[in-house]
Scaffold this motif. Structure first.
Motif, PDB file in Angstrom:
ATOM      1  N   ILE A   1       0.840  -1.187   0.000  1.00 35.65           N
ATOM      2  CA  ILE A   1       0.000   0.000   0.000  1.00 35.65           C
ATOM      3  C   ILE A   1       0.881   1.245   0.000  1.00 35.65           C
ATOM      4  O   ILE A   1       1.730   1.414   0.881  1.00 35.65           O
ATOM      5  N   VAL A   2       0.699   2.093  -1.000  1.00 38.89           N
ATOM      6  CA  VAL A   2       1.375   3.386  -1.027  1.00 38.89           C
ATOM      7  C   VAL A   2       0.481   4.368  -0.280  1.00 38.89           C
ATOM      8  O   VAL A   2      -0.636   4.655  -0.708  1.00 38.89           O
ATOM      9  N   SER A   3       0.992   4.846   0.845  1.00 36.26           N
ATOM     10  CA  SER A   3       0.171   5.656   1.747  1.00 36.26           C
ATOM     11  C   SER A   3       1.075   6.676   2.437  1.00 36.26           C
ATOM     12  O   SER A   3       2.091   6.301   3.022  1.00 36.26           O
ATOM     13  N   GLU A   4       0.727   7.956   2.360  1.00 31.36           N
ATOM     14  CA  GLU A   4       1.541   8.999   2.962  1.00 31.36           C
ATOM     15  C   GLU A   4       1.712   8.755   4.456  1.00 31.36           C
ATOM     16  O   GLU A   4       0.732   8.628   5.192  1.00 31.36           O
ATOM     17  N   ASN A   5       2.976   8.633   4.886  1.00 29.69           N
ATOM     18  CA  ASN A   5       3.301   8.365   6.293  1.00 29.69           C
ATOM     19  C   ASN A   5       2.635   7.092   6.816  1.00 29.69           C
ATOM     20  O   ASN A   5       2.365   6.979   8.016  1.00 29.69           O
ATOM     21  N   SER A   6       2.382   6.142   5.908  1.00 29.94           N
ATOM     22  CA  SER A   6       1.741   4.869   6.278  1.00 29.94           C
ATOM     23  C   SER A   6       0.454   5.098   7.064  1.00 29.94           C
ATOM     24  O   SER A   6       0.174   4.411   8.048  1.00 29.94           O
ATOM     25  N   ALA A   7      -0.342   6.047   6.593  1.00 27.96           N
ATOM     26  CA  ALA A   7      -1.572   6.407   7.309  1.00 27.96           C
ATOM     27  C   ALA A   7      -2.529   5.233   7.422  1.00 27.96           C
ATOM     28  O   ALA A   7      -3.283   5.123   8.400  1.00 27.96           O
TER      29      ALA A   7
END
Length: 262
Positions: free
Chosen positions: A119-125
């Motif tokens: 999953i590409v997620s900003e700051n692993s949100a």
């Protein structure tokens, strides 16, 4: 071990095995204890996750500075982690694979990830949302779900809304011919140790395999609290489970990390 594009230490897109990318994401988030369940003949995975400083030295002598930097970072993470390898002797299903890790899990809640999805997620949100929904009872589970156009190849959720970000899961079914919703389960979960008891009490399901989704339904049937959080629209799911989805994952990950937008 199939590679996807992620952002390298120099800010440019680089190819890394999906398992490595996922491990590094979890490490940066704060995890330090890992259990890999692998099948027979998968020695290459364990070799890849064993630091080879001689190889680093050879790369340095050849002037491969950007490659060396990323590799050194990976190896330092490995040396700061506890990694346990568990063998699944034969492919009897996702649920069976989870069951082989029972001695690693012990009496602790745990995060479960499949090795074919990133999953590409900003700051692993997405991880933060999932952990915020960690079960408060001994019998429970937290799921990650996403609306998909055709959910027949997934575990599917029937749920109602608890809060703006949290769903209460009422029913789950694996690969239904007639899906009761378009909410598909993504392979990221938080379980209590009770999942092991649920797996022990679950018969084989679709494909003659022990299905994790069926064990989640057992938790619900036993009165456990199962909740779900959604994957957001600005988060990318890279799935390398089939040749078609892998090709798409390569294209999507390169475009994202190279800053290309269609």
């Amino acid at each position: 071990m199939l590679p996807i594009y992620v952002r390298g230490g120099n800010g440019q897109p680089v190819l890394k095995p999906l398992l490595q990318a996922l491990y590094e994401q979890l490490y940066v988030f704060g995890f330090r204890e890992f259990c890999f369940v692998v099948g027979r003949g998968k020695r290459a995975i364990e070799d890849h996750f064993t630091p080879d400083w001689d190889f680093v030295e050879k790369l340095e002598k050849r002037g491969k500075s950007s490659t060396v930097s990323d590799l050194v970072s990976f190896y330092r993470m490995l040396e700061d982690s506890v990694i346990v390898w568990v063998s699944q002797p034969s492919p009897k299903g996702f649920g069976d694979a989870v069951g082989t890790a029972r001695h690693f899990v012990g009496d602790n809640n745990f995060l479960l990830c499949a090795g074919d999805t990133y999953i590409v997620s900003e700051n692993s949100a997405y991880l933060q949302r999932l952990l915020s929904a960690e079960p408060s009872n001994t019998v429970g589970a937290s799921l990650l779900v996403q609306n998909v156009e055709d959910p027949r190849q997934y575990g599917v959720v029937v749920a109602d809304r608890l809060t703006d970000v949290l769903l209460r899961v009422l029913k789950v079914v694996e690969k239904p011919k007639h899906p009761p919703s378009n909410l598909a389960i993504m392979p990221f979960y938080i379980f209590t140790p009770y999942i092991m008891k649920a797996l022990d009490a679950t018969p084989v399901g679709v494909g003659g395999e022990l299905q994790l989704t069926d064990a989640i339904q057992k938790i619900i049937d036993d009165g456990g609290e199962v909740v779900a959080v959604r994957l957001e629209d600005n988060e990318l799911r890279l799935d390398i489970g089939t040749p078609e989805t892998y090709l798409q994952a390569l294209k999507t990950s390169y475009s994202y990390f190279a800053g290309v937008r269609s």
